[in-house]
Each structure stands twice: as C-alpha cells, then as structure tokens.
Design a protein around this motif. Structure first.
Motif, PDB file in Angstrom:
ATOM      1  N   VAL A 251       0.839  -1.204   0.000  1.00  0.00           N
ATOM      2  CA  VAL A 251       0.000   0.000   0.000  1.00  0.00           C
ATOM      3  C   VAL A 251       0.874   1.254   0.000  1.00  0.00           C
ATOM      4  N   TRP A 252       1.888   1.294   0.853  1.00  0.00           N
ATOM      5  CA  TRP A 252       2.767   2.467   0.893  1.00  0.00           C
ATOM      6  C   TRP A 252       3.542   2.621  -0.405  1.00  0.00           C
TER       7      TRP A 252
ATOM      8  N   GLY B 152      -0.943   6.975   6.037  1.00  0.00           N
ATOM      9  CA  GLY B 152       0.491   6.923   6.293  1.00  0.00           C
ATOM     10  C   GLY B 152       0.859   7.368   7.687  1.00  0.00           C
ATOM     11  N   VAL B 153      -0.027   7.068   8.664  1.00  0.00           N
ATOM     12  CA  VAL B 153       0.189   7.480  10.048  1.00  0.00           C
ATOM     13  C   VAL B 153       0.498   6.246  10.897  1.00  0.00           C
TER      14      VAL B 153
ATOM     15  N   CYS C 192       9.172   2.130  13.726  1.00  0.00           N
ATOM     16  CA  CYS C 192       8.763   3.380  13.082  1.00  0.00           C
ATOM     17  C   CYS C 192       9.921   4.047  12.365  1.00  0.00           C
ATOM     18  N   ARG C 193      11.092   4.067  12.985  1.00  0.00           N
ATOM     19  CA  ARG C 193      12.252   4.699  12.348  1.00  0.00           C
ATOM     20  C   ARG C 193      12.641   3.961  11.071  1.00  0.00           C
ATOM     21  N   ASP C 194      12.582   2.624  11.131  1.00  0.00           N
ATOM     22  CA  ASP C 194      12.902   1.830   9.942  1.00  0.00           C
ATOM     23  C   ASP C 194      11.912   2.123   8.823  1.00  0.00           C
TER      24      ASP C 194
ATOM     25  N   PRO D 169       9.682   7.914   3.481  1.00  0.00           N
ATOM     26  CA  PRO D 169       9.807   9.172   4.226  1.00  0.00           C
ATOM     27  C   PRO D 169       8.497   9.939   4.390  1.00  0.00           C
ATOM     28  N   GLY D 170       7.490   9.642   3.585  1.00  0.00           N
ATOM     29  CA  GLY D 170       6.218  10.333   3.712  1.00  0.00           C
ATOM     30  C   GLY D 170       5.398   9.908   4.906  1.00  0.00           C
TER      31      GLY D 170
END
Length: 202
Positions: A50-51, A166-167, A184-186, A192-193
């Motif tokens: 999806v992303w 994208g949250v 989350c960081r990965d 990046p969005g």
C-alpha cells in the motif's frame, strides 16, 4: 495513489491494492493448498505494498519477506512448524521471495526470549494480528473459503484509515516502546512520507 482521509477505506480497495503485488497475488491464490488451519497472509508484504503504491514505487519494492500466520494448537513443536515451512518453501519456490511462516499457537513459547517482553498465549491467528506493535500495520488477507476462489476475507482490527493516511500509531494493547520506535524509524527511512504519532496520549 491518494486517499481522502475523510472517507473510510473499503476492504475491496485494500484487496485490489495488495494484489497488485504479484507475489501477494500468487501466495493468496495458493494459500489453501497448504491446508493449514486459520491461515492468513499478513504484515509487511501487505501494508508496504500500500505504501509503495501511494508513493509511486513498484508494488513489490523493498519488501523483505512474505509472512504467513496459521494456528495449530494440536502440535506446538518446532519440528511441526519447520515441516510446514518446508512445504511452503516448495509450494512457493518459483516466486523467488523469502516466505516466513509461523504457528501463532506457539509464539508465547519463544517471544519473551527473543524480544524480552512477556507474551500471553494466543487463541487464533487473528489474535496474533491484533498484537502488531504499529496499529495500522495489523492487517491480514486470505481466500474466502465459503465463496468463489476469487473472493477474499480482510482482517484489519484497527481499520484501514491510518494505513492509507500513512500514520504510524502505537498499539496500546502491545506497548513495547523501544521496539515500536525502532519499527517506526525503519519504516520512515524507507517511506519518508510516513508520519509517526509517537504517543497517542498527547
């Protein structure tokens, strides 16, 4: 691919999007051939597709593996799970992608040693999806066995809205802070969005 955050996301849209990934499509088409109880294709191969589509990447880009959950409470041995993994490897060998398959009935036997956090025994594969640390990533799909082979069942206990927005939000029922933050960081490095709601209480 864009989504109006004011509108709910229909499961049919999610199915259509994740099946644009040719590996997802092939795995779902063959999933019943494994003859496993309560089997689902889950996790990164779905939400990352999806992303990818949202941010203009190929559907399969950057997806490290393809996860299958099932639930067999009759045999909790490593040997039985390994035998299932061998069957899956043979069934999907032509795809050329890593397949990770886990019996959710035995996760509580190894989780604490691996992640350093206690983990109560599960009662179904769906409960395993319920406990994903990042709420919007808790998704699964499988063929709808009561209908035509082309239909699908979607499981998304926290909805699909945040996934398409994208949250990244913390799953309060599995509040493993440092591990949540690492995930989350990965994800943000790769997409990046994405935005990160680090603390739902604020």
């Amino acid at each position: 691919m864009t989504h109006d955050p004011r509108q709910p996301v229909a499961p049919e849209r999610f199915v259509a999007d994740v099946l644009r990934n040719r590996f997802n499509r092939a795995i779902v088409e063959r999933l019943d051939d494994l003859k496993l109880p309560d089997a689902w294709l889950v996790a990164g191969c779905l939400f990352q597709t999806v992303w990818n589509l949202r941010w203009g990447q190929p559907a399969e880009a950057g997806i490290r593996d393809y996860d299958i959950f099932y639930f067999d409470g009759h045999d909790l041995s490593k040997h039985a799970e390994a035998a299932v993994s061998e069957r899956a490897a043979a069934l999907f060998a032509d795809l050329g992608v890593p397949i990770e398959i886990k019996n959710q009935a035995r996760v509580h036997l190894w989780y604490e040693d691996y992640f350093g956090q206690p983990y109560a025994a599960l009662r179904s594969a769906r409960e395993g999806i319920d406990r994903f640390l990042v709420g919007c990533t808790a998704v699964g799909i499988r063929p709808h066995t009561a209908g035509p082979r082309s239909s699908h069942t979607v499981y998304a206990p926290y909805g699909l809205q945040d996934l398409y927005r994208g949250v990244l939000t913390r799953n309060r029922s599995m509040d493993h802070g440092p591990l949540f933050e690492r995930k989350c960081r990965d994800y943000q490095l790769r997409w990046p969005g994405l935005t990160w709601e680090a603390d739902l209480s604020t």
